[in-house]
Write a protein that holds these residues in place. Structure first.
Motif, short mmCIF file in Angstrom:
data_model
loop_
_atom_site.label_atom_id
_atom_site.label_comp_id
_atom_site.label_asym_id
_atom_site.label_seq_id
_atom_site.Cartn_x
_atom_site.Cartn_y
_atom_site.Cartn_z
N LEU A 1 -9.72 -25.87 -47.64
CA LEU A 1 -10.01 -25.84 -46.20
C LEU A 1 -8.74 -25.99 -45.39
N SER A 2 -7.82 -26.83 -45.85
CA SER A 2 -6.60 -27.07 -45.08
C SER A 2 -5.75 -25.81 -44.94
N ARG A 3 -5.87 -24.87 -45.87
CA ARG A 3 -5.15 -23.61 -45.73
C ARG A 3 -5.66 -22.83 -44.54
N LEU A 4 -6.98 -22.80 -44.36
CA LEU A 4 -7.56 -22.12 -43.19
C LEU A 4 -7.13 -22.81 -41.91
N LEU A 5 -7.12 -24.15 -41.92
CA LEU A 5 -6.85 -24.92 -40.72
C LEU A 5 -5.38 -25.25 -40.52
N SER A 6 -4.50 -24.57 -41.23
CA SER A 6 -3.07 -24.84 -41.05
C SER A 6 -2.68 -24.51 -39.60
N PRO A 7 -1.72 -25.23 -39.06
CA PRO A 7 -1.30 -24.95 -37.68
C PRO A 7 -0.89 -23.49 -37.48
N LYS A 8 -0.25 -22.88 -38.46
CA LYS A 8 0.18 -21.49 -38.32
C LYS A 8 -1.01 -20.54 -38.27
N ASN A 9 -2.03 -20.78 -39.10
CA ASN A 9 -3.23 -19.94 -39.06
C ASN A 9 -4.00 -20.13 -37.76
N LEU A 10 -4.12 -21.38 -37.32
CA LEU A 10 -4.83 -21.63 -36.06
C LEU A 10 -4.09 -20.98 -34.89
N GLU A 11 -2.76 -21.01 -34.92
CA GLU A 11 -1.98 -20.35 -33.88
C GLU A 11 -2.23 -18.83 -33.90
N LEU A 12 -2.29 -18.25 -35.08
CA LEU A 12 -2.57 -16.82 -35.18
C LEU A 12 -3.96 -16.48 -34.65
N LEU A 13 -4.95 -17.30 -34.99
CA LEU A 13 -6.31 -17.05 -34.48
C LEU A 13 -6.35 -17.13 -32.96
N GLU A 14 -5.63 -18.10 -32.41
CA GLU A 14 -5.58 -18.24 -30.95
C GLU A 14 -4.89 -17.04 -30.31
N VAL A 15 -3.79 -16.59 -30.89
CA VAL A 15 -3.06 -15.43 -30.36
C VAL A 15 -3.94 -14.17 -30.41
N ILE A 16 -4.66 -13.99 -31.50
CA ILE A 16 -5.56 -12.83 -31.60
C ILE A 16 -6.63 -12.90 -30.53
N SER A 17 -7.17 -14.08 -30.32
CA SER A 17 -8.21 -14.26 -29.30
C SER A 17 -7.69 -13.99 -27.90
N GLU A 18 -6.54 -14.53 -27.58
CA GLU A 18 -6.02 -14.44 -26.22
C GLU A 18 -5.30 -13.13 -25.90
N HIS A 19 -4.58 -12.57 -26.88
CA HIS A 19 -3.71 -11.42 -26.60
C HIS A 19 -4.15 -10.11 -27.24
#
Length: 134
Positions: free
Chosen positions: A46-64
């Motif tokens: 689970l921690s691989r999915l929730l890594s800060p880098k993955n969460l940042e990528l998900l946020e960037v995809i959502s916003e941009h």
């Protein structure tokens, strides 16, 4: 888009829920659409999915809504190869889709869900987590 429910160590409970839904459908019951669930075997997975880098990528995809992996890498100011690896892992578990990618085409990262709902009960009978013996 639905929200993806993320769990740890719930395979037996999820299997039982699936069997119950199949039985209900066979008996002709009207069923509400099931919430999609992604179950991990361990907290480490689970921690691989929730890594800060993955969460940042998900946020960037959502916003941009970057048009390519390269665009996503530029938005997070990271190396293309690292971002490609992270996005491929996210696509492999179904959190995103990489659309396109034919000859001469860039792969475009797209979210598969509106968000993640994390469900981590701490009391378990399957050994994932629980109380220590005195």
């Amino acid at each position: 888009m639905p929200t993806l429910k993320v769990t740890v160590g719930e395979r037996d409970r999820l299997d039982q829920r699936t069997r119950s839904r199949i039985e209900a459908a066979q008996e002709g019951e009207d069923l509400e659409p099931a919430q999609p669930v992604l179950n991990f075997d361990s907290y480490g997975a689970l921690s691989r999915l929730l890594s800060p880098k993955n969460l940042e990528l998900l946020e960037v995809i959502s916003e941009h809504e970057p048009g390519s992996i390269r665009d996503a890498a530029e938005l997070v100011d990271r190396d293309y190869k690292q971002v490609h690896r992270n996005l491929t892992e996210l696509a492999d578990i179904g959190v995103i889709e990489l659309e396109g990618g034919g000859p001469g085409q860039a792969k475009e990262p797209k979210l598969s869900y509106d968000g993640l709902e994390i469900d981590i009960p701490f009391a378990r009978s399957n050994g994932i987590a629980g109380s220590a013996a005195p």
